[in-house]
Design an enzyme around this catalytic site. Sequence first.
Site, PDB file in Angstrom:
ATOM      1  N   SER A  71     -24.833  23.064   0.630  1.00 25.22           N
ATOM      2  CA  SER A  71     -26.168  23.651   0.513  1.00 25.22           C
ATOM      3  C   SER A  71     -26.462  23.930  -0.952  1.00 25.22           C
ATOM      4  O   SER A  71     -25.552  24.125  -1.762  1.00 25.22           O
ATOM      5  CB  SER A  71     -26.280  24.935   1.333  1.00 25.22           C
ATOM      6  OG  SER A  71     -27.641  25.281   1.470  1.00 25.22           O
TER       7      SER A  71
HETATM    8  C1  LIG Z   1     -30.633  20.946  -0.239  1.00 23.22           C
HETATM    9  S1  LIG Z   1     -30.339  22.236   0.871  1.00 23.22           S
HETATM   10  C2  LIG Z   1     -31.937  22.909   1.188  1.00 23.22           C
HETATM   11  C3  LIG Z   1     -32.663  23.386  -0.037  1.00 23.22           C
HETATM   12  C4  LIG Z   1     -33.760  24.351   0.208  1.00 23.22           C
HETATM   13  N1  LIG Z   1     -34.824  23.831   1.067  1.00 23.22           N
HETATM   14  C5  LIG Z   1     -34.380  24.919  -1.064  1.00 23.22           C
HETATM   15  O1  LIG Z   1     -35.204  25.813  -0.927  1.00 23.22           O
HETATM   16  O2  LIG Z   1     -34.051  24.508  -2.178  1.00 23.22           O
HETATM   17  C6  LIG Z   1     -30.026  21.318   2.361  1.00 23.22           C
HETATM   18  C7  LIG Z   1     -29.812  22.175   3.590  1.00 23.22           C
HETATM   19  O3  LIG Z   1     -29.944  21.334   4.730  1.00 23.22           O
HETATM   20  C8  LIG Z   1     -29.167  21.910   5.767  1.00 23.22           C
HETATM   21  N2  LIG Z   1     -28.986  20.923   6.839  1.00 23.22           N
HETATM   22  C9  LIG Z   1     -28.143  19.862   6.863  1.00 23.22           C
HETATM   23  N3  LIG Z   1     -28.267  19.215   8.036  1.00 23.22           N
HETATM   24  C10 LIG Z   1     -29.206  19.869   8.766  1.00 23.22           C
HETATM   25  C11 LIG Z   1     -29.769  19.676  10.057  1.00 23.22           C
HETATM   26  N4  LIG Z   1     -29.374  18.688  10.856  1.00 23.22           N
HETATM   27  N5  LIG Z   1     -30.724  20.542  10.477  1.00 23.22           N
HETATM   28  C12 LIG Z   1     -31.133  21.566   9.689  1.00 23.22           C
HETATM   29  N6  LIG Z   1     -30.618  21.803   8.456  1.00 23.22           N
HETATM   30  C13 LIG Z   1     -29.681  20.964   7.998  1.00 23.22           C
HETATM   31  C14 LIG Z   1     -27.899  22.323   5.043  1.00 23.22           C
HETATM   32  O4  LIG Z   1     -27.208  23.322   5.788  1.00 23.22           O
HETATM   33  C15 LIG Z   1     -28.439  22.809   3.696  1.00 23.22           C
HETATM   34  O5  LIG Z   1     -28.560  24.207   3.681  1.00 23.22           O
END
Ligand SMILES: C[S@@+](CC[C@H](N)C(=O)[O-])C[C@H]1O[C@@H](n2cnc3c(N)ncnc32)[C@H](O)[C@@H]1O
Length: 403
Positions: A71
């Site tokens: 994340s």
């Molecule tokens: C790059 S981070 C999100 C960044 C965030 N939106 C921001 O404000 O900068 C990616 C997130 O996607 C989540 N994630 C991965 N697979 C997922 C899924 N199938 N459903 C929902 N969230 C997911 C991860 O847990 C991680 O926290």
Amino acid sequence: MTTAADTSPEELRERMVRGLVERGAIVSSSVEAAFRAVPRHRFAPEVPAEQVYGAPEAIFTKRADDGRAVSSVTAPWLHARMLEAARPTPGMRVLEIGSGGCNAALLAEIVGPTGAVTSLDIDPDITGRARRLLGETGYERVRIRTGDGALPLTEAPDGGWDRIVVTTGSADLPDAWFDQLAPDGRLIVPLRFRGLARTLAFVREEGHLRSDASIVSGFLAMQGRSAHAPRTIELAGDDVRLVVDENQPCDEPALQQAFSTHSHETWTGVRLNGSEGLLPRLDVWLAGSLAPYGRLRASGVAAERGLVGWVLGTGAATVWNGSSLAYLALRQAPEQHDHFELGVISHGPDRHRLGDSLADAVVRWDRTARRTGDPVVRAYRRNDAEQPDGVVIEKPSARLTVT
Ligand SMILES: C[S@@+](CC[C@H](N)C(=O)[O-])C[C@H]1O[C@@H](n2cnc3c(N)ncnc32)[C@H](O)[C@@H]1O
């Protein structure tokens, strides 16, 4: 002398916003105002504010036991460009998939008190953290949910979400996103296909989706039901690898054998100026024109040892058959030092024919598509009656074409 550590977060933020406007990442006044309002540093309290506002890349906020990042707070330029591509307006209902807090706060600023933002993450640690940070910064109106973003959300609004903003790298377009997008909605998704990563903005077109914006960008991979690991073939140990979609036929020993034999070069006469940014467009266009298609990635060591031609860090478009492979390479354009020329390096018994076919495709792109902007990606549900013609990129729930 004033050091960055003496500068207030507000000043650092102002500096960042001005930089994003100057570089064209922020275009609209609504995104600019949201960036001025949201205290980005409070969504990454573990690192100093000067790092948060100065960072050109993401800040990792959670790692798995093996050290892999799972994340992050996305880089400011990418938040900005995704918001510009999403075009949210006051009153809209927005679903963010992948939480962190910061992007949800930016969206909440733009949709305002008459709109609604729901942020969904698969990881309860991340949703707990996002809820806490959004509460501390005054954005408790953002709804946080824990679950898999590939699945439908029962609380989707009647008529669907006006915007779905996916912030995790997806190798699929699950049915839920087609089903739960409003008729005039926009879906923003970092899509992985054929070894490429592009954040695409989709709108509805008849029964399918059509992209109208594209951002070259990497994202942490999606987990859960749509998790996907591309297949990697080691052509020369770890130093030269071919990344292919799982469902593409690929005779691994035959390609390894081909790569160990003589290469053949074909230069196309097609020139690019480094600042035009056309290579990422060509890469997507080729992915939609040739099958099979993958990406050759080479380490610096491989280049030093002369194992590969000049390929960029993002990899090189590659085609193959049962015995041979050919990839796109660059060389400095003769007598035109601010340009480079595109060529093809091929290996294996069929190297001449395969090299010529990739070179012909580059010439065709130069003549027909070079000036037409970003290639358009269309996404069809796998089970729909309407099915595309031509080269089709198969995904678990969808089919893609590129024109
Ligand atoms: C790059 S981070 C999100 C960044 C965030 N939106 C921001 O404000 O900068 C990616 C997130 O996607 C989540 N994630 C991965 N697979 C997922 C899924 N199938 N459903 C929902 N969230 C997911 C991860 O847990 C991680 O926290």
